[in-house]
Design a protein around this motif. Structure first.
Motif, PDB file in Angstrom:
ATOM      1  N   GLY A 189      48.454  47.553  43.389  1.00 36.85           N
ATOM      2  CA  GLY A 189      48.076  47.875  42.337  1.00 36.85           C
ATOM      3  C   GLY A 189      46.936  47.746  41.881  1.00 36.85           C
ATOM      4  N   GLU A 190      46.303  48.330  40.862  1.00 38.45           N
ATOM      5  CA  GLU A 190      44.582  48.071  40.026  1.00 38.45           C
ATOM      6  C   GLU A 190      44.710  46.566  40.249  1.00 38.45           C
ATOM      7  OE1 GLU A 190      44.917  48.944  36.056  1.00 38.45           O
ATOM      8  OE2 GLU A 190      43.401  49.467  36.193  1.00 38.45           O
ATOM      9  N   ILE A 191      43.051  46.620  40.825  1.00 39.68           N
ATOM     10  CA  ILE A 191      42.654  45.295  41.434  1.00 39.68           C
ATOM     11  C   ILE A 191      41.180  45.583  40.242  1.00 39.68           C
ATOM     12  CG2 ILE A 191      43.835  44.729  43.199  1.00 39.68           C
ATOM     13  CD1 ILE A 191      41.598  45.693  44.761  1.00 39.68           C
ATOM     14  N   GLU A 192      40.454  43.827  40.302  1.00 44.12           N
ATOM     15  CA  GLU A 192      38.676  44.085  39.270  1.00 44.12           C
ATOM     16  C   GLU A 192      38.561  43.479  40.639  1.00 44.12           C
ATOM     17  OE1 GLU A 192      39.771  42.188  35.816  1.00 44.12           O
ATOM     18  OE2 GLU A 192      36.830  41.656  35.885  1.00 44.12           O
ATOM     19  N   VAL A 193      37.047  44.362  41.664  1.00 48.03           N
ATOM     20  CA  VAL A 193      36.212  43.475  42.474  1.00 48.03           C
ATOM     21  C   VAL A 193      34.567  44.291  41.671  1.00 48.03           C
ATOM     22  CG1 VAL A 193      35.053  44.372  44.284  1.00 48.03           C
ATOM     23  CG2 VAL A 193      38.225  45.156  43.475  1.00 48.03           C
ATOM     24  N   PHE A 194      34.433  42.635  41.370  1.00 49.55           N
ATOM     25  CA  PHE A 194      33.228  42.365  40.623  1.00 49.55           C
ATOM     26  C   PHE A 194      33.068  42.917  39.742  1.00 49.55           C
ATOM     27  CE2 PHE A 194      31.889  42.619  45.748  1.00 49.55           C
ATOM     28  CZ  PHE A 194      31.954  41.386  45.589  1.00 49.55           C
ATOM     29  N   GLY A 195      34.033  42.824  38.075  1.00 48.21           N
ATOM     30  CA  GLY A 195      33.652  43.550  37.186  1.00 48.21           C
ATOM     31  C   GLY A 195      34.924  45.060  36.834  1.00 48.21           C
ATOM     32  N   THR A 196      34.576  45.833  38.188  1.00 48.78           N
ATOM     33  CA  THR A 196      34.815  46.921  38.322  1.00 48.78           C
ATOM     34  C   THR A 196      36.515  47.009  38.675  1.00 48.78           C
ATOM     35  OG1 THR A 196      33.192  47.645  39.494  1.00 48.78           O
ATOM     36  CG2 THR A 196      34.575  48.551  38.669  1.00 48.78           C
ATOM     37  N   LYS A 197      37.134  47.432  37.688  1.00 49.20           N
ATOM     38  CA  LYS A 197      38.645  47.480  37.875  1.00 49.20           C
ATOM     39  C   LYS A 197      39.147  49.186  38.515  1.00 49.20           C
ATOM     40  CE  LYS A 197      41.278  45.470  34.210  1.00 49.20           C
ATOM     41  NZ  LYS A 197      42.017  45.388  33.782  1.00 49.20           N
TER      42      LYS A 197
END
Lengths: 395, 173
Positions: free
Chosen positions: A98-106
């Motif tokens: 699914g959608e994840i958040e890496v260092f503030g970026t979705k």
């Protein structure tokens, strides 16, 4: 800039993981087949033969790259790379999670989402036939030509039931985008039965699941459908005249196609990254539990005095598995890893089925192959599609 | 970028087409035809007709051309390639091609307004209209409502061809 950089990083990660998986799939296959046949399998290069893929790659790269004198040079060189390109291109639209958040970026755990995703996969796989057909023709060798011909006839024949088997779940899911297909399969009927295509009403897609899987075996030229490279009839089939990395390219294409078929089956029928039972009943703890058990087994065998040979490797792997089990429990990684685990588990199981069947079934005869496609698989898929359409229209 | 892509695909289409009729080896001709069809698929994509793009590749390139190649590989055409080619009527062919070309050019200049089918999504995108439901849905809507009869006639025609080929291939049924 952000989008460009993000895409570049994602593409790099996916390519690295995919190519490593391709190399180690071969190791897994050799090990599993060996154990089915009561052998050891690769065991010389590294502990338990774990460095065997690396040794194979070095051997293939450093081998003499021979071009036989009577081949059609342009097509002979084009064919393996056509096969490999078309096999690898499908991975670009497979959603892993699914959608994840890496260092503030979705971002989505997918390289890109096409609104014609399913058709794109079909198109890429149908272009892949040319790699094999042209390799057979360009080699100017009768065995290679026969292998190429058999392969193209087989792939055209099995593409029909495959397309029909894909069309039936699409009637239920009502979209062609792979990401939406997985999203449509979320949730649970009666709170416990997952709403995957194989279980989803009004007409569960069990039949088209098996038709798709069988046609997938044929499309990837795997046993029992490996007529194009039947070694006791055709030497090595379409890649008889190939050596070095060009030979390896055909093998990589075959394994990449296997992964694509397994991933597509997971997405279309088995609900992609959704767990098999709801998180409310503790589905999130399956992954850490499995890795913890694996770590425990590794520690036990590694520290057992009878297995002195493994006293370093197995504890090391025990630590790796224990760390992975712990990673699943970290809240920050949880959202990214759990879907990834379920996707990889389902795909991995289907890949194991591929290998399992290779170790179990003998090869078809050619007329059996064609009769099976046209007189059994095709009508079954067609009737399944009609019944599904009727049920969808009625309910 | 779009103009560049257009010219790149146009070169593929025309170059492939020219090679198709000039190569002496049948397999090379077939491969040139595939290149040409890939170019056409690319042009569809430029027109935002992604469904046509996929179908063009699945059907024409992945289905029909594989069968072409299959037959060409089965039949030994090496002797045929050495013989005199059947291109003695090039004068008549040239006249026909010129007439058809003039016709197309005339319609292109006179009926430019009629060619608005492909421009709809572009115009909608410029005016900020709501996003269209997608090319697949649009084609299905038109195909199964407005053009249902021609669609069915075409499928019956294809069925006739299939039955005909079986009858011709098999002496006794």
């Amino acid at each position: 800039m952000d989008f460009f950089l993000l895409s570049l990083v994602k593409a790099g990660v996916v390519a690295a993981v995919l190519l490593t998986t391709l190399a180690y799939l071969q190791w897994v296959e050799r090990k599993v087949i060996a154990h089915i046949q009561l052998r050891m399998g690769p065991s010389r290069v590294g502990p338990h033969g774990l460095l065997q893929p690396l040794a194979d790659v070095i051997k293939l790269i450093t081998k003499e790259d021979l071009i036989p004198p009577h081949v059609n040079k342009f097509l002979y060189l084009l064919a393996p790379f056509l096969a490999m390109t078309m096999a690898l291109i499908s991975i670009s639209i497979i959603p892993f999670g699914g959608e994840i958040e890496v260092f503030g970026t979705k971002t989505w755990m997918q390289l890109t989402d096409l609104n014609i995703g399913v058709l794109f996969i079909l198109a890429a796989s149908s272009m892949g036939v040319y790699g094999i057909a042209l390799a057979g023709w360009a080699s100017n060798n009768k065995y290679a030509l026969l292998g190429g011909l058999r392969s193209s006839a087989q792939m055209i024949s099995y593409e029909l039931p495959m397309s029909l088997a894909i069309a039936a779940p699409l009637l239920l899911l009502n979209t062609l985008s792979l990401r939406e297909i997985v999203q449509m399969q979320s949730g649970y009927a009666f709170g416990i039965v997952p709403r995957w295509s194989v279980f989803q009403g009004p007409f569960p897609q069990v039949i088209s699941f098996f038709v798709f899987l069988i046609a997938g075996f044929a499309e990837t030229n795997r046993i029992p459908f490996d007529l194009p490279e039947a070694e006791n009839e055709l030497v090595a089939g379409f890649h008889t005249e190939y050596s070095s990395m060009k030979f390896a390219a055909f093998f990589m294409a075959e394994y990449a196609n296997m992964i694509t078929i397994a991933a597509m089956t997971t997405i279309l029928f088995l609900g992609g990254w959704h767990p098999i039972f709801p998180a409310a009943y503790g589905a999130d703890f399956v992954a850490p539990l499995i890795f913890a058990i694996a770590a425990g087994v590794c520690f036990y065998h590694g520290l057992h005095p009878a297995r002195r040979f493994d006293r370093i490797t197995l504890p090391v792997f025990g630590f790796v598995f224990a760390a992975m089990a712990a990673a699943f429990l970290i809240p920050a990684l949880h959202d990214a890893l759990i879907p990834l685990f379920w996707f990889a588990a389902k795909t991995g199981f289907l890949l194991f089925v591929f290998i399992w069947i290779r170790g179990t079934l003998p090869r078809f005869r050619y007329d059996q192959l064609m009769n099976f496609a046209w007189k059994f698989l095709f009508p079954v898929a067609l009737i399944n599609l009609l019944v599904t359409g009727l049920m969808v229209a009625l309910f | 970028m779009e103009t560049f892509s257009f010219y790149a695909f146009a070169v593929l289409v025309l170059g492939g087409a020219i090679l198709t009729i000039t190569r002496r080896s049948a397999v090379h001709s077939a491969i040139s035809l595939i290149v040409s069809l890939v170019g056409v698929a690319g042009l569809y994509l430029l027109q935002q007709a992604e469904f046509l793009f996929a179908v063009q590749i699945v059907l024409y390139i992945g289905g029909i051309m594989v069968l072409f190649l299959f037959v060409i590989m089965l039949v030994n055409l090496d002797e045929a390639a050495k013989e005199r080619q059947f291109n003695g009527q090039w004068l008549i062919a040239l006249i026909c091609a010129t007439v058809v070309g003039l016709q197309v050019a005339w319609f292109m200049t006179k009926g430019a307004g009629a060619l608005k089918l492909a421009q709809v999504p572009v115009a909608a995108a410029q005016t900020g209209a709501p996003v269209s439901p997608g090319n697949v849905e649009a084609i299905a809507d038109v195909l199964f409502s407005e053009y249902l009869l021609p669609f069915e006639v075409a499928s019956v025609l294809l069925l006739v061809a299939v039955v005909g080929s079986v009858v011709m291939a098999k002496k006794r049924i």
